[in-house]
Scaffold this motif. Structure first.
Motif, short mmCIF file in Angstrom:
data_model
loop_
_atom_site.label_atom_id
_atom_site.label_comp_id
_atom_site.label_asym_id
_atom_site.label_seq_id
_atom_site.Cartn_x
_atom_site.Cartn_y
_atom_site.Cartn_z
N ASP A 92 1.00 -1.13 -0.06
CA ASP A 92 0.08 0.09 -0.05
C ASP A 92 0.88 1.20 0.06
N GLU A 93 0.26 2.28 -0.27
CA GLU A 93 1.22 3.53 -0.53
C GLU A 93 1.78 4.07 0.88
N ALA A 94 0.98 3.64 2.12
CA ALA A 94 1.56 4.46 3.25
C ALA A 94 3.01 3.56 3.52
N THR A 95 2.72 2.10 3.37
CA THR A 95 4.10 1.24 3.36
C THR A 95 5.28 1.66 2.37
N ALA A 96 4.62 1.86 1.22
CA ALA A 96 5.90 2.24 0.16
C ALA A 96 6.51 3.62 0.60
N CYS A 97 5.65 4.50 1.18
CA CYS A 97 6.57 5.64 1.54
C CYS A 97 7.54 5.39 2.57
N ALA A 98 7.14 4.74 3.60
CA ALA A 98 7.72 4.16 4.79
C ALA A 98 9.15 3.46 4.38
N VAL A 99 8.93 2.54 3.51
CA VAL A 99 10.22 1.85 2.99
C VAL A 99 10.98 2.69 2.08
N VAL A 100 10.79 3.45 1.34
CA VAL A 100 11.63 4.41 0.52
C VAL A 100 12.18 5.25 1.83
N CYS A 101 11.59 5.95 2.47
CA CYS A 101 12.19 6.91 3.65
C CYS A 101 13.29 5.92 4.17
#
Length: 280
Positions: A92-101
């Protein structure tokens, strides 16, 4: 053939008997930082201190777990959107953001390399970031707060997703880790001392794989596998191009138990198979 870690047989038996409940795998990210060398691209590797609870004494890439704050607040951003990253990473988008961060933050914390800049076309000027790196590592500061304070944007275009590996269910500590590749930005230098490591090294994939085969470099299966996959790459830029054509799907080691014989396999990676007799 790879060796069975001493803690595995008992835990494999317990898992097979239903006496062990697998721990959830913590979302994490790690970055294979590449620079150009005389013999081709070189990867930045850290030897984790032997006192570390996970993978002590092993060579690894800069990396670590996600910060829950990065699921809630997206930092100033450039490059592919979080929606595009969600599709690429299969989350999901929230997880993707956290992983890239996590990928950007851990590369900065551990290697001192910052994949960010004032805008979507330029990179940050080199300077002493020791205090900021320490504040991020201690969680006093979130990545979004750091970037906002310094008027920087996260350059997600400097990362390319390579693989995703999940720690086997019988392990004591479990991670769901996305592997990225990135080129060392011009003008930046990676740290030669790291708090969690007792040695850092720039090695070509060929030298690292040969050292692993000779028993000189201890590595977990995902670490050495990514290096093997990078063997054909002739430049860091070529590695990023190659990443675009790869499927990023979970790779999970699974154990089979037949009496005292144990076999651990990673689907699609026969060279990693561990097999032997381990009496109770």
């Amino acid at each position: 053939m790879p060796q069975m870690p001493p803690s595995w047989p008992a835990r494999i038996r317990a898992l097979t008997a239903g006496e062990l409940v697998p721990l959830p795998a913590k979302p994490s990210a790690t970055v294979v930082l590449l620079r150009e060398g005389a013999a081709g691209p070189e990867a930045y590797l850290l030897r984790r201190r032997s006192t570390m609870a996970f993978a002590g004494g092993m060579y690894a890439y800069p990396g670590g777990g996600v910060d829950p704050r990065d699921r809630e607040v997206r930092p100033p951003w450039a490059g592919p959107s979080t929606g595009e990253w969600a599709e690429r990473l299969g989350v999901d988008e929230a997880t993707a953001c956290a992983v890239v961060c996590a990928a950007v933050r851990e590369t900065f914390e551990e290697a001192g390399v910052l994949l960010a800049g004032p805008d979507d076309r330029t990179l940050v000027e080199p300077r002493d970031w020791a205090a900021e790196r320490a504040a991020l590592e201690s969680h006093e500061l979130s990545l979004a707060e750091f970037l906002t304070e310094h008027r920087l944007v996260l350059r997600s275009d400097l990362l390319a997703a390579w693989a995703r590996w999940v720690t086997p269910e019988f392990e004591e500590r479990r991670f769901d880790t996305w592997f990225f590749v990135a080129a060392l930005p011009p003008g930046q230098a990676a740290a030669d001392t790291v708090g969690e490591a007792d040695r850092v090294a720039w090695l070509t994939p060929a030298d690292a794989v040969a050292g692993f085969a000779a028993g000189e470099f201890g590595m977990l299966p995902p670490t050495v596998t990514v290096l093997r996959e990078l063997l054909p790459v002739r430049t860091a830029a070529e590695a990023l191009d190659a990443a675009a054509g790869r499927k990023v799907e979970p790779v999970l080691g699974r154990a089979e138990l037949d009496g005292d014989r144990m076999t651990v396999r990673w689907s699609g990676y026969d060279e990693l198979t561990i097999d032997g007799v381990f009496p109770a």
